[in-house]
Write an enzyme that holds these catalytic residues in place. Structure first.
Site, PDB file in Angstrom:
ATOM      1  N   LYS A 177      -9.688  39.411  50.745  1.00 10.41           N
ATOM      2  CA  LYS A 177     -10.726  38.969  49.817  1.00 10.41           C
ATOM      3  C   LYS A 177     -10.411  37.528  49.436  1.00 10.41           C
ATOM      4  O   LYS A 177      -9.519  37.257  48.636  1.00 10.41           O
ATOM      5  CB  LYS A 177     -10.794  39.836  48.557  1.00 10.41           C
ATOM      6  CG  LYS A 177     -12.087  39.579  47.757  1.00 10.41           C
ATOM      7  CD  LYS A 177     -11.924  39.782  46.271  1.00 10.41           C
ATOM      8  CE  LYS A 177     -11.231  38.661  45.589  1.00 10.41           C
ATOM      9  NZ  LYS A 177     -12.019  37.377  45.563  1.00 10.41           N
ATOM     10  N   ALA A 179     -10.713  33.699  47.791  1.00 15.47           N
ATOM     11  CA  ALA A 179     -11.177  33.165  46.526  1.00 15.47           C
ATOM     12  C   ALA A 179     -12.627  32.717  46.676  1.00 15.47           C
ATOM     13  O   ALA A 179     -12.998  32.139  47.705  1.00 15.47           O
ATOM     14  CB  ALA A 179     -10.312  31.982  46.103  1.00 15.47           C
ATOM     15  N   GLU A 249       2.238  37.162  43.199  1.00 16.30           N
ATOM     16  CA  GLU A 249       2.706  35.799  42.928  1.00 16.30           C
ATOM     17  C   GLU A 249       1.758  35.231  41.890  1.00 16.30           C
ATOM     18  O   GLU A 249       0.608  34.937  42.185  1.00 16.30           O
ATOM     19  CB  GLU A 249       2.717  34.979  44.217  1.00 16.30           C
ATOM     20  CG  GLU A 249       3.567  33.716  44.112  1.00 16.30           C
ATOM     21  CD  GLU A 249       2.780  32.522  43.635  1.00 16.30           C
ATOM     22  OE1 GLU A 249       2.740  32.290  42.392  1.00 16.30           O
ATOM     23  OE2 GLU A 249       2.211  31.833  44.473  1.00 16.30           O
ATOM     24  N   CYS A 283       0.830  26.389  42.501  1.00 15.90           N
ATOM     25  CA  CYS A 283       1.548  27.332  41.635  1.00 15.90           C
ATOM     26  C   CYS A 283       2.926  26.803  41.257  1.00 15.90           C
ATOM     27  O   CYS A 283       3.414  27.064  40.152  1.00 15.90           O
ATOM     28  CB  CYS A 283       1.691  28.679  42.343  1.00 15.90           C
ATOM     29  SG  CYS A 283       0.118  29.504  42.655  1.00 15.90           S
ATOM     30  N   GLU A 381       0.292  27.575  31.672  1.00 15.27           N
ATOM     31  CA  GLU A 381       0.125  26.921  32.969  1.00 15.27           C
ATOM     32  C   GLU A 381      -1.080  25.985  32.894  1.00 15.27           C
ATOM     33  O   GLU A 381      -2.210  26.435  32.704  1.00 15.27           O
ATOM     34  CB  GLU A 381      -0.078  27.957  34.078  1.00 15.27           C
ATOM     35  CG  GLU A 381      -0.153  27.356  35.463  1.00 15.27           C
ATOM     36  CD  GLU A 381      -0.246  28.411  36.552  1.00 15.27           C
ATOM     37  OE1 GLU A 381       0.307  28.195  37.637  1.00 15.27           O
ATOM     38  OE2 GLU A 381      -0.893  29.462  36.320  1.00 15.27           O
TER      39      GLU A 381
END
Length: 502
Positions: A177, A179, A249, A283, A381
């Site tokens: 799937k 993004a 993650e 990330c 973040e």
């Protein structure tokens, strides 16, 4: 059906099929122009695909390891021989990635299939020392069935290949799937899987509802996810509810420590890349900078000098800094910078929308100094082009401040002292530690985070083990009655007085 960005489709090896739902436009974050059209996969379409992938996986798992490896090497050959410009251009237009980074991402995909092809062929279990004579006792690894891969927008193809390669090598079928922001480039890349068995790999466009349905389905058996911490928690909870293993993650807010011994030209250049690569939408981007007092001012000056020379613009032009992926992503960055300013941070450079780029979701690479722990930007973040600098007394304070975070994905250190390098490797609470060379990875080493930054590992042997389950097997090749089987001898019992019976 040939893939056309203007026609909503899904992929089921060996080709594309139209989607039934209403289409919506994909918008270029640099120009705000339409790139193509996508649609949501319906429940009925997803169910039909899952049936097909399960049927294909039943044959794939029966293949010997050498034949599976050959198929993955053939896949790698197709990737290496292909013209990747169409997928790279789509990636740049979908989410703003500079073209050199987009083409480089795709070019790095073939080796991971070769690595896992041979890894799975090399080792498929363990023979244990026997616990009794005449017994062959061993463990073997077998696939789960069908794995679900829920992918992020920032490295949509490479990160997909990391987990899909491991899963296929282990004998699973795969449902991807992508993004929503990078569906088109992912679908364009899927054509390379056409040489695999029919139905073994699928790519289904959709959003959170589709992801939830794929995780909950009894026709899926393992999950791989890369994305935000909040979404990672939701995926982990859903997978746990369905008793399915999950590799998660979940990003973070990575620290970088600049020590007194660091060569400041190297540290500043590394900091620019670590903070602003892909407009800070990595990330493992360095977001929190802990700089020892003795070199703080000199480091910040060099950091700012290099940063001001970065070119901002369309990813298909000559620029290092493209737009953020969406208006919402830029709004979050602006809010965090404004909060830091209000709480006393100083803007050394950046901190604004580029005056010459009013259209698109651009934001200047930004360096903040005087940052303190009450500022939200140090506690969340940011996922944008902002470096928050904190002045610290020494190395020990830097390590303590770096670890004072709910995140633990990666951490970087610049130093020329061996003791500091070794101490950093020992003491930093992160899944990856880089000394003098941030952000790089290695197919043979595990990638993943500690604390809120994730569960499980991608890459390396652990990345393969995430997609296979163990089975203990005991084979007695000389059948005989064992001494411990029923019925027990009388002299094994106690008499009425609690003494050993005779």
């Amino acid at each position: 059906m040939i893939f056309d960005p203007a026609t909503p489709a899904f992929y089921l090896a060996p080709g594309y099929r139209p989607l039934a739902a209403a289409a919506r436009p994909v918008i270029d974050p640099a120009t705000l122009e339409e790139v193509g059209r996508i649609a949501e996969t319906t429940e009925e379409e997803a169910e039909a695909v899952l049936r097909a992938v399960n049927a294909a996986q039943a044959g794939w798992k029966r293949l010997d390891a050498k034949s599976r490896a050959r198929a993955l090497h053939d896949l790698a050959n197709r990737i290496e021989a292909a013209d990747h410009r169409p997928a790279a251009i789509l990636m740049s237009r979908e989410m703003g990635k500079p073209y050199p980074e987009a083409i480089g991402e795709i070019a790095n995909c073939a080796p991971i299939f070769r690595y896992y092809a041979e890894m799975a062929r090399d080792e498929a279990g363990k023979v244990a020392g026997t616990t009794q004579e005449g017994s062959f006792q061993h463990a073997r690894y077998e696939p789960y069935g069908v794995s679900v891969h829920i992918m992020p927008f920032n490295f949509p193809v490479l990160l997909m290949c990391w987990t899909v390669a491991a899963s296929l090598a282990a004998g699973n079928g795969c449902v991807i799937k992508p993004a929503p922001a990078t569906t088109l480039s992912t679908l364009e890349f899927m054509k390379h899987f056409s040489g695999l068995p029919e139905g073994l790999v699928a790519c289904l466009p959709g959003g959170a509802a589709l992801a939830e349905g794929l995780i909950a389905s009894p026709r899926t058996h393992a999950v791989a996810f890369t994305g935000s911490v909040a979404a990672g928690r939701a995926v982990g909870a859903a997978a746990a509810d369905a008793m399915k293993p999950a590799v998660i993650e979940a990003g973070g807010s990575d620290p970088m420590i600049v020590c007194e011994s660091a060569p400041l030209d190297v540290a500043a250049a590394g900091a620019v890349t670590a903070a602003f690569h892909l407009t800070g939408q990595v990330c493992t981007s360095a977001e929190r900078f802990y700089v020892v007092d003795a070199v703080h001012d000199a480091f910040v000056a060099e950091f700012a000098r290099i940063t001001r020379g970065l070119r901002i613009g369309n990813g298909l032009g000559r620029s290092e800094i493209g737009p953020l992926v969406s208006e919402a992503a830029r709004a979050k960055v602006m809010r965090l910078v404004d909060d830091a300013r209000a709480r006393g941070a100083s803007v050394v450079t950046g901190g604004r929308i580029p005056p010459g780029l009013p259209k698109g979701w651009f934001y200047e690479p930004t360096i903040l100094t005087g940052c303190t722990d009450e500022m939200e930007i140090l506690r969340t973040e940011c996922f944008g082009p902002v470096a928050s600098v904190v002045r610290v007394r020494d190395f020990d304070e830097a390590v303590a401040r770096a670890n004072a975070s709910p995140f633990g994905l990666g951490a970087s250190v610049f130093t020329t002292r061996l003791d500091e390098a070794m101490e950093a490797a020992d003491r930093l609470e992160a899944g990856m530690v880089w000394v003098n060379n941030p952000l790089i990875d290695n197919d043979a080493l595990p990638f993943g985070g500690w604390k809120a930054s994730g569960l499980g590992r991608e890459l390396g042997r652990q990345g393969l083990d995430a997609f296979r389950r163990s089975k203990m097997v005991i084979i007695d090749h000389k059948p005989q009655i064992q001494a411990w089987w029923y019925p027990y001898p009388d002299d094994w019992f106690l008499d009425a007085g609690g003494r050993k019976a005779h």
